[in-house]
Design a protein around this motif. Structure first.
Motif, PDB file in Angstrom:
ATOM      1  N   GLU A 423       0.835  -1.204   0.000  1.00 55.95           N
ATOM      2  CA  GLU A 423       0.000   0.000   0.000  1.00 55.95           C
ATOM      3  C   GLU A 423       0.866   1.248   0.000  1.00 55.95           C
ATOM      4  N   THR A 424       1.976   1.199   0.735  1.00 54.86           N
ATOM      5  CA  THR A 424       2.887   2.347   0.760  1.00 54.86           C
ATOM      6  C   THR A 424       3.468   2.603  -0.630  1.00 54.86           C
ATOM      7  N   VAL A 425       3.888   1.503  -1.289  1.00 56.84           N
ATOM      8  CA  VAL A 425       4.444   1.635  -2.652  1.00 56.84           C
ATOM      9  C   VAL A 425       3.390   2.188  -3.591  1.00 56.84           C
ATOM     10  N   ARG A 426       2.156   1.651  -3.481  1.00 55.85           N
ATOM     11  CA  ARG A 426       1.097   2.085  -4.386  1.00 55.85           C
ATOM     12  C   ARG A 426       0.787   3.572  -4.177  1.00 55.85           C
ATOM     13  N   LYS A 427       0.723   3.992  -2.904  1.00 56.36           N
ATOM     14  CA  LYS A 427       0.475   5.404  -2.620  1.00 56.36           C
ATOM     15  C   LYS A 427       1.607   6.278  -3.167  1.00 56.36           C
ATOM     16  N   GLY A 428       2.847   5.786  -3.034  1.00 61.19           N
ATOM     17  CA  GLY A 428       3.983   6.539  -3.568  1.00 61.19           C
ATOM     18  C   GLY A 428       3.917   6.675  -5.075  1.00 61.19           C
ATOM     19  N   LEU A 429       3.507   5.573  -5.732  1.00 68.67           N
ATOM     20  CA  LEU A 429       3.387   5.611  -7.188  1.00 68.67           C
ATOM     21  C   LEU A 429       2.276   6.563  -7.628  1.00 68.67           C
ATOM     22  N   VAL A 430       1.165   6.559  -6.882  1.00 72.28           N
ATOM     23  CA  VAL A 430       0.050   7.460  -7.213  1.00 72.28           C
ATOM     24  C   VAL A 430       0.494   8.912  -7.076  1.00 72.28           C
ATOM     25  N   VAL A 431       1.192   9.209  -5.965  1.00 73.19           N
ATOM     26  CA  VAL A 431       1.682  10.575  -5.752  1.00 73.19           C
ATOM     27  C   VAL A 431       2.637  10.977  -6.880  1.00 73.19           C
ATOM     28  N   LEU A 432       3.567  10.079  -7.253  1.00 69.14           N
ATOM     29  CA  LEU A 432       4.512  10.360  -8.331  1.00 69.14           C
ATOM     30  C   LEU A 432       3.776  10.595  -9.644  1.00 69.14           C
ATOM     31  N   GLN A 433       2.811   9.733  -9.926  1.00 67.17           N
ATOM     32  CA  GLN A 433       2.050   9.839 -11.167  1.00 67.17           C
ATOM     33  C   GLN A 433       1.319  11.179 -11.254  1.00 67.17           C
TER      34      GLN A 433
END
Length: 603
Positions: A423-433
């Motif tokens: 979930e942390t990785v996914r949230k980080g990817l969403v923020v980056l995107q």
């Protein structure tokens, strides 16, 4: 096994149609956007590749001291080509090509067509790759009034006639030229562009007849054509440049301009110079910027893929659990999920090709090119395969590692899967995107506002109702008649003549002088010759003094801009004298009286 892989993959895609549509569609749009940009980049990177001697072709550039700075120009002395070939070892061939396009009227039978072309020395056909479809290089310029045209131009002149060698065309209703060759159409990504070529010696003869000066191609301060050089295969470029550096100065002591060779491989991409040296900039900046944007678009599409894959992980948890219970190893599961990602990437690429096919015409209009998908081009196929692999591996790597890590016991017991790290990785990817997307959107808005500013800013003249026509071989004495006929239409309020379009700076010179100007002040002034109606017709504003009256005495009067007026005298300039250097050949300056000041305008 492979059969089961495809069967399982397609079942998953069909079972989750919404997910499949979003994932494949998002990736397809990303690949299509990036693909269009890469087509443009490939076209830019292959500029002038049509020339088989590209590695040995150079243009002669001149570093000229002007206004206290060094400026690099392509215009060279007319005598330079034949002199450097005769005196500098290592130069295999040279040719001169006129420094600007000549737009001439070609009369063929009952039709009259304008066409842009250049004057060149015969060596142009052996130095540049210009394949003949009719005629040959040996006879192309065998007579002074010869003209070689491209295949497209031949169709424009003669329609569907097949054999046009020997046909006569009349140029500008003055001189008959004989068509001695037809060339294959030039690719768009070629620096050398023309519709016709004629002998450079013919242009020199026209200059002599017009000016009465027989020395234009014998003196070193008479600049005009571009000079191109073909080096011998084993020539020492550094040694040749050393000889060229002071070559002009050695021939004429008053000329301190320095010459050097500029390779064809740099003409298009690395054409920026500062203080006499290449800056490493030019069109390559656009290539690098857009290449980076294309890869970022692909990255956003891959992040979107990863987020969707990890977000639906719970729906595939049981599948992973059952597979592990039945003996599936983690490596096999990773291969399965990466394989699915590659397959989806391939499907997305196929959809992207369809998107590119339908959007390419509009993209070509946008970038002013004639690009094609080139699916038969091995380079394009290889690039597509690389994009599929990059997208598939990038987008499928994390989801495959995450999904394959599930504990089968916990999954089959229905226990909640711990997704803290995921979930942390996914949230980080969403923020980056979203961060990248917001940066793109803000950049687009800024550029849009800049364009709107350019379109709506006050230029200092009335661009909205101003129509400018390029007149060919204009007769000044005919202008009053033409002007009156235009006004009589009821559609034209006024008309004027100028030797440059309004938005252009005009000619320039740093030798103008006036009372109080310091001797070491090398201010470069741009100037133009106009008819008396120019200021009022263009909508410029006189803020001091008066406009031209159209009297004979106005030939020695000038109007200056507000900026120049401040430089000459802040207390007022009307009535002051500017000494013009335009009559230097007679050995004297011409005194010009300032009669008016016009408000600054954009040029």
């Amino acid at each position: 096994m492979i059969k089961n892989f495809f069967k399982t993959t397609f079942r998953n895609l069909l079972k989750n149609k919404g997910y499949s549509f979003l994932n494949i569609g998002g990736l397809a749009i990303g690949i299509a956007c990036a693909g269009l940009i890469f087509l443009w980049v490939a076209d830019e990177m292959t500029f002038d590749n049509v020339n088989t001697k590209k590695d040995r072709l150079y243009s002669v550039m001149i570093n000229a001291n002007f206004d206290g700075n060094k400026f690099t120009i392509g215009s060279t002395p007319r005598i330079m080509a034949r002199t450097i070939k005769a005196e500098i070892p290592g130069i295999a061939n040279v040719c001169r090509i006129s420094d600007s396009d000549q737009k001439l009227l070609f009369s063929t039978g009952n039709s009259e067509v304008y066409a842009n072309g250049k004057y060149a020395d015969p060596a142009v056909f052996s130095m540049f790759t210009l394949p003949f479809v009719q005629g040959n290089a040996a006879n192309a310029f065998s007579q002074p009034y010869s003209v070689v045209i491209t295949k497209r131009t031949a169709k424009k002149f003669f329609g569907n006639e097949t054999n046009i060698i020997g046909k006569t065309v009349r140029i500008d209703n003055q001189q008959d030229f004989v068509v001695t060759g037809v060339l294959k159409d030039l690719p768009q990504n070629s620096t050398l562009q023309f519709e016709w070529l004629a002998p450079y010696t013919t242009q020199m003869q026209q200059i002599r007849e017009r000016t009465g000066n027989d020395d234009e191609d014998k003196i070193w301060h008479s600049y005009g054509p571009f000079t191109y050089v073909e080096l011998e295969p084993n020539a020492n470029l550094k040694s040749i440049n050393n000889k060229l550096y002071n070559f002009i100065h050695q021939k004429e002591a008053s000329q301190k301009n320095a010459a050097f060779l500029f390779p064809m491989s740099d003409w298009h991409l690395y054409s920026d110079f500062a203080n006499g040296k290449q800056t490493g900039g030019g069109q390559i900046k656009q290539v690098r910027l857009l290449s980076a944007i294309a890869w970022v678009i692909l990255l956003i599409a891959c992040i979107n893929f990863m987020n969707l894959a990890t977000a639906r992980s719970e729906k595939r948890a049981r599948e992973v659990g059952v597979r592990k219970v039945l003996g599936a190893q983690r490596q096999g599961l990773i291969a399965q999920f990466i394989g699915e990602a590659l397959l989806m990437s391939a499907l997305a690429a196929i959809c992207a090709i369809a998107i590119m096919f339908f959007t390419l015409p509009e993209f070509n209009n946008l970038v002013h090119k004639n690009l094609s998908l080139g699916l038969g081009n091995p380079t394009h196929i290889a690039a597509l395969v690389i994009i599929i692999l990059v997208c598939g591996l990038t987008a499928g790597s994390y989801p495959s590692l995450y999904l394959s890590s599930f504990n089968p016991v916990a999954v089959l017991k229905g226990l909640k899967i711990k997704t803290g790290g995921a979930e942390t990785v996914r949230k980080g990817l969403v923020v980056l995107q979203f961060t990248i997307s917001v940066v793109f959107i803000i950049s687009t808005l800024i550029i849009y506002m800049q364009i709107q500013h350019v379109k709506s800013r006050n230029l200092g003249f009335n661009k909205d109702n101003l129509v400018e026509i390029d007149m060919q071989h204009w007769n000044r004495r005919a202008f009053p008649v033409v002007k009156q006929q235009l006004i009589n239409t009821g559609l034209v309020a006024n008309a004027a003549q100028s030797d440059h379009v309004t938005i252009d700076g005009g000619n320039s010179d740093d030798r103008f002088t006036w009372e109080g100007k310091p001797r070491d002040n090398k201010i470069s002034l741009t100037f133009r010759n106009v008819s008396p109606e120019f200021v009022s017709t263009s909508g410029m504003h006189i803020i001091e003094g008066r406009d031209f009256k159209g009297e004979a005495s106005d030939s020695l009067n000038v109007i200056v801009t507000k900026s120049l007026a401040k430089i000459i005298d802040k207390n007022g300039v009307v009535g002051k004298i500017i000494q013009s250097p335009r009559s230097m050949r007679e050995g004297a300056y011409k005194n010009l009286r300032i009669v008016g000041v016009v408000d600054d305008y954009v040029f």
